[in-house]
Design a protein around this motif. Structure first.
Motif, PDB file in Angstrom:
ATOM      1  N   GLN A 174       0.823  -1.206   0.000  1.00  0.00           N
ATOM      2  CA  GLN A 174       0.000   0.000   0.000  1.00  0.00           C
ATOM      3  C   GLN A 174       0.865   1.267   0.000  1.00  0.00           C
ATOM      4  O   GLN A 174       0.682   2.170   0.816  1.00  0.00           O
ATOM      5  CB  GLN A 174      -0.945  -0.003   1.205  1.00  0.00           C
ATOM      6  CG  GLN A 174      -1.885  -1.179   1.198  1.00  0.00           C
ATOM      7  CD  GLN A 174      -2.767  -1.243   2.421  1.00  0.00           C
ATOM      8  OE1 GLN A 174      -2.755  -0.355   3.263  1.00  0.00           O
ATOM      9  NE2 GLN A 174      -3.546  -2.302   2.520  1.00  0.00           N
ATOM     10  N   SER A 175       1.803   1.301  -0.937  1.00  0.00           N
ATOM     11  CA  SER A 175       2.734   2.429  -1.016  1.00  0.00           C
ATOM     12  C   SER A 175       2.891   2.876  -2.463  1.00  0.00           C
ATOM     13  O   SER A 175       3.448   2.142  -3.289  1.00  0.00           O
ATOM     14  CB  SER A 175       4.096   2.033  -0.446  1.00  0.00           C
ATOM     15  OG  SER A 175       5.057   3.022  -0.717  1.00  0.00           O
ATOM     16  N   VAL A 176       2.423   4.082  -2.746  1.00  0.00           N
ATOM     17  CA  VAL A 176       2.562   4.652  -4.085  1.00  0.00           C
ATOM     18  C   VAL A 176       4.046   4.888  -4.390  1.00  0.00           C
ATOM     19  O   VAL A 176       4.504   4.645  -5.514  1.00  0.00           O
ATOM     20  CB  VAL A 176       1.751   5.969  -4.199  1.00  0.00           C
ATOM     21  CG1 VAL A 176       1.997   6.651  -5.525  1.00  0.00           C
ATOM     22  CG2 VAL A 176       0.267   5.688  -3.995  1.00  0.00           C
ATOM     23  N   THR A 177       4.793   5.341  -3.393  1.00  0.00           N
ATOM     24  CA  THR A 177       6.227   5.583  -3.567  1.00  0.00           C
ATOM     25  C   THR A 177       6.942   4.300  -3.974  1.00  0.00           C
ATOM     26  O   THR A 177       7.768   4.301  -4.887  1.00  0.00           O
ATOM     27  CB  THR A 177       6.849   6.147  -2.266  1.00  0.00           C
ATOM     28  OG1 THR A 177       6.122   7.310  -1.896  1.00  0.00           O
ATOM     29  CG2 THR A 177       8.311   6.474  -2.448  1.00  0.00           C
ATOM     30  N   LEU A 178       6.627   3.197  -3.307  1.00  0.00           N
ATOM     31  CA  LEU A 178       7.238   1.908  -3.649  1.00  0.00           C
ATOM     32  C   LEU A 178       6.864   1.503  -5.070  1.00  0.00           C
ATOM     33  O   LEU A 178       7.716   1.025  -5.822  1.00  0.00           O
ATOM     34  CB  LEU A 178       6.811   0.826  -2.659  1.00  0.00           C
ATOM     35  CG  LEU A 178       7.325  -0.583  -2.968  1.00  0.00           C
ATOM     36  CD1 LEU A 178       8.848  -0.647  -2.860  1.00  0.00           C
ATOM     37  CD2 LEU A 178       6.685  -1.607  -2.044  1.00  0.00           C
ATOM     38  N   GLU A 179       5.627   1.687  -5.435  1.00  0.00           N
ATOM     39  CA  GLU A 179       5.197   1.338  -6.787  1.00  0.00           C
ATOM     40  C   GLU A 179       5.978   2.136  -7.836  1.00  0.00           C
ATOM     41  O   GLU A 179       6.432   1.578  -8.836  1.00  0.00           O
ATOM     42  CB  GLU A 179       3.690   1.572  -6.951  1.00  0.00           C
ATOM     43  CG  GLU A 179       2.862   0.545  -6.221  1.00  0.00           C
ATOM     44  CD  GLU A 179       1.363   0.746  -6.426  1.00  0.00           C
ATOM     45  OE1 GLU A 179       0.953   1.251  -7.497  1.00  0.00           O
ATOM     46  OE2 GLU A 179       0.613   0.384  -5.505  1.00  0.00           O
ATOM     47  N   LYS A 180       6.147   3.435  -7.600  1.00  0.00           N
ATOM     48  CA  LYS A 180       6.895   4.279  -8.544  1.00  0.00           C
ATOM     49  C   LYS A 180       8.354   3.841  -8.639  1.00  0.00           C
ATOM     50  O   LYS A 180       8.905   3.740  -9.741  1.00  0.00           O
ATOM     51  CB  LYS A 180       6.820   5.748  -8.127  1.00  0.00           C
ATOM     52  CG  LYS A 180       5.478   6.388  -8.361  1.00  0.00           C
ATOM     53  CD  LYS A 180       5.469   7.830  -7.888  1.00  0.00           C
ATOM     54  CE  LYS A 180       4.097   8.450  -8.068  1.00  0.00           C
ATOM     55  NZ  LYS A 180       4.031   9.806  -7.505  1.00  0.00           N
ATOM     56  N   ARG A 181       8.992   3.628  -7.493  1.00  0.00           N
ATOM     57  CA  ARG A 181      10.406   3.197  -7.490  1.00  0.00           C
ATOM     58  C   ARG A 181      10.574   1.861  -8.201  1.00  0.00           C
ATOM     59  O   ARG A 181      11.502   1.664  -8.977  1.00  0.00           O
ATOM     60  CB  ARG A 181      10.926   3.078  -6.055  1.00  0.00           C
ATOM     61  CG  ARG A 181      11.167   4.408  -5.391  1.00  0.00           C
ATOM     62  CD  ARG A 181      11.650   4.252  -3.967  1.00  0.00           C
ATOM     63  NE  ARG A 181      12.978   3.646  -3.942  1.00  0.00           N
ATOM     64  CZ  ARG A 181      13.444   2.978  -2.903  1.00  0.00           C
ATOM     65  NH1 ARG A 181      12.726   2.815  -1.812  1.00  0.00           N
ATOM     66  NH2 ARG A 181      14.654   2.477  -2.953  1.00  0.00           N
ATOM     67  N   THR A 182       9.658   0.927  -7.918  1.00  0.00           N
ATOM     68  CA  THR A 182       9.728  -0.406  -8.531  1.00  0.00           C
ATOM     69  C   THR A 182       9.532  -0.305 -10.033  1.00  0.00           C
ATOM     70  O   THR A 182      10.293  -0.902 -10.809  1.00  0.00           O
ATOM     71  CB  THR A 182       8.669  -1.337  -7.913  1.00  0.00           C
ATOM     72  OG1 THR A 182       8.865  -1.384  -6.502  1.00  0.00           O
ATOM     73  CG2 THR A 182       8.763  -2.731  -8.490  1.00  0.00           C
ATOM     74  N   PHE A 183       8.528   0.447 -10.461  1.00  0.00           N
ATOM     75  CA  PHE A 183       8.262   0.611 -11.892  1.00  0.00           C
ATOM     76  C   PHE A 183       9.484   1.208 -12.593  1.00  0.00           C
ATOM     77  O   PHE A 183       9.890   0.738 -13.655  1.00  0.00           O
ATOM     78  CB  PHE A 183       7.024   1.485 -12.113  1.00  0.00           C
ATOM     79  CG  PHE A 183       6.770   1.786 -13.556  1.00  0.00           C
ATOM     80  CD1 PHE A 183       6.259   0.815 -14.404  1.00  0.00           C
ATOM     81  CD2 PHE A 183       7.066   3.039 -14.088  1.00  0.00           C
ATOM     82  CE1 PHE A 183       6.042   1.083 -15.755  1.00  0.00           C
ATOM     83  CE2 PHE A 183       6.853   3.313 -15.430  1.00  0.00           C
ATOM     84  CZ  PHE A 183       6.335   2.346 -16.261  1.00  0.00           C
ATOM     85  N   GLN A 184      10.071   2.240 -12.000  1.00  0.00           N
ATOM     86  CA  GLN A 184      11.240   2.891 -12.590  1.00  0.00           C
ATOM     87  C   GLN A 184      12.415   1.923 -12.693  1.00  0.00           C
ATOM     88  O   GLN A 184      13.091   1.862 -13.709  1.00  0.00           O
ATOM     89  CB  GLN A 184      11.631   4.125 -11.761  1.00  0.00           C
ATOM     90  CG  GLN A 184      12.679   4.996 -12.414  1.00  0.00           C
ATOM     91  CD  GLN A 184      12.192   5.606 -13.728  1.00  0.00           C
ATOM     92  OE1 GLN A 184      11.030   5.955 -13.884  1.00  0.00           O
ATOM     93  NE2 GLN A 184      13.084   5.699 -14.692  1.00  0.00           N
ATOM     94  N   LEU A 185      12.634   1.194 -11.643  1.00  0.00           N
ATOM     95  CA  LEU A 185      13.737   0.237 -11.621  1.00  0.00           C
ATOM     96  C   LEU A 185      13.564  -0.835 -12.686  1.00  0.00           C
ATOM     97  O   LEU A 185      14.494  -1.152 -13.436  1.00  0.00           O
ATOM     98  CB  LEU A 185      13.828  -0.407 -10.232  1.00  0.00           C
ATOM     99  CG  LEU A 185      14.920  -1.432 -10.104  1.00  0.00           C
ATOM    100  CD1 LEU A 185      16.150  -0.776  -9.525  1.00  0.00           C
ATOM    101  CD2 LEU A 185      14.481  -2.557  -9.215  1.00  0.00           C
ATOM    102  N   LEU A 186      12.377  -1.399 -12.766  1.00  0.00           N
ATOM    103  CA  LEU A 186      12.123  -2.464 -13.744  1.00  0.00           C
ATOM    104  C   LEU A 186      12.152  -1.915 -15.170  1.00  0.00           C
ATOM    105  O   LEU A 186      12.584  -2.611 -16.091  1.00  0.00           O
ATOM    106  CB  LEU A 186      10.788  -3.146 -13.444  1.00  0.00           C
ATOM    107  CG  LEU A 186      10.737  -3.904 -12.114  1.00  0.00           C
ATOM    108  CD1 LEU A 186       9.333  -4.436 -11.864  1.00  0.00           C
ATOM    109  CD2 LEU A 186      11.759  -5.012 -12.064  1.00  0.00           C
ATOM    110  N   LYS A 187      11.717  -0.692 -15.349  1.00  0.00           N
ATOM    111  CA  LYS A 187      11.746  -0.065 -16.668  1.00  0.00           C
ATOM    112  C   LYS A 187      13.184   0.127 -17.143  1.00  0.00           C
ATOM    113  O   LYS A 187      13.518  -0.147 -18.297  1.00  0.00           O
ATOM    114  CB  LYS A 187      11.027   1.288 -16.610  1.00  0.00           C
ATOM    115  CG  LYS A 187      10.986   2.036 -17.910  1.00  0.00           C
ATOM    116  CD  LYS A 187      10.257   3.349 -17.726  1.00  0.00           C
ATOM    117  CE  LYS A 187      10.619   4.299 -18.846  1.00  0.00           C
ATOM    118  NZ  LYS A 187      10.210   5.659 -18.565  1.00  0.00           N
ATOM    119  N   ASN A 188      14.041   0.588 -16.242  1.00  0.00           N
ATOM    120  CA  ASN A 188      15.441   0.831 -16.600  1.00  0.00           C
ATOM    121  C   ASN A 188      16.278  -0.451 -16.619  1.00  0.00           C
ATOM    122  O   ASN A 188      17.348  -0.465 -17.192  1.00  0.00           O
ATOM    123  CB  ASN A 188      16.077   1.814 -15.619  1.00  0.00           C
ATOM    124  CG  ASN A 188      15.494   3.197 -15.744  1.00  0.00           C
ATOM    125  OD1 ASN A 188      14.904   3.539 -16.757  1.00  0.00           O
ATOM    126  ND2 ASN A 188      15.646   3.993 -14.701  1.00  0.00           N
ATOM    127  N   GLY A 189      15.786  -1.474 -15.940  1.00  0.00           N
ATOM    128  CA  GLY A 189      16.540  -2.739 -15.897  1.00  0.00           C
ATOM    129  C   GLY A 189      17.673  -2.728 -14.886  1.00  0.00           C
ATOM    130  O   GLY A 189      18.421  -3.674 -14.779  1.00  0.00           O
TER     131      GLY A 189
END
Length: 192
Positions: A174-189
């Motif tokens: 339940q963390s928007v910040t975690l979702e953003k960080r995870t998405f960014q990380l996975l996007k960049n590889g």
């Protein structure tokens, strides 16, 4: 039950680590004083170990099982799981877990580290596997635990992570910040 059967029953059990209360449940007909005396005798003779007050273990006990039993609820995660999965390459000899409290302890020349996480997250069991009396996070769950708990987390290799599983686990935080960080990380590889 004779005295031989007592230790035999403990050794027959698939668990390698026990709380006194767990052993008492195995032998409900025994008085607690007798039980404590027998366990003390088994520790003195080397048939059982007493790595921590109130905890008894078979001589070749599993330290992961000990880590789970020491603080409940908890599960093995973080650096230990990520190192085993090849997500991080730095060696760390500690057994790392998440639990309802933060602690670092040493028992039997092994180090155990617990990081506090919200109870709602601990109780959500998606991405946690139960095997051989051990609760252990999948690499994806351990990855999200690390991102949630550490802003400075660095990982070496995220390519083996199951992204659909990450998508199923992430709502538990339940963390928007975690979702953003995870998405960014996975996007960049990679994590920067």
């Amino acid at each position: 039950m004779n005295k031989k059967d007592f230790i035999l029953e403990i050794y027959k059990d698939s668990r390698t680590v026990f709380r006194l209360s767990g052993i008492a449940m195995m032998f409900p007909q025994e008085e607690s004083k007798y039980l404590s005396e027998r366990l003390g005798y088994y520790v003195q003779t080397g048939r059982l170990l007493n790595p921590r007050k109130g905890i008894y273990a078979k001589p070749e006990y599993n330290p992961l099982e000990f880590a789970n039993l020491l603080y409940t609820p908890s599960y093995i995660s973080l650096e230990y799981v990520l190192q085993q999965a090849g997500i991080i390459f730095q060696y760390d000899s500690r057994y790392t877990s998440v639990s309802y409290l933060s602690r670092e302890i040493e028992a039997d020349n092994k180090r155990y580290n617990y990081r506090r996480i919200k109870e709602e997250i601990i109780m959500n069991n998606i991405g946690i596997i139960r095997r051989d009396n051990i609760n252990i996070a999948t690499p994806e769950r351990a990855f999200l635990d690390m991102l949630y708990l550490s802003k400075d987390f660095f990982c070496d290799n995220i390519h083996s992570l199951d992204r659909p599983l990450i998508d199923r686990i992430i709502p538990a935080y339940q963390s928007v910040t975690l979702e953003k960080r995870t998405f960014q990380l996975l996007k960049n590889g990679r994590y920067q």
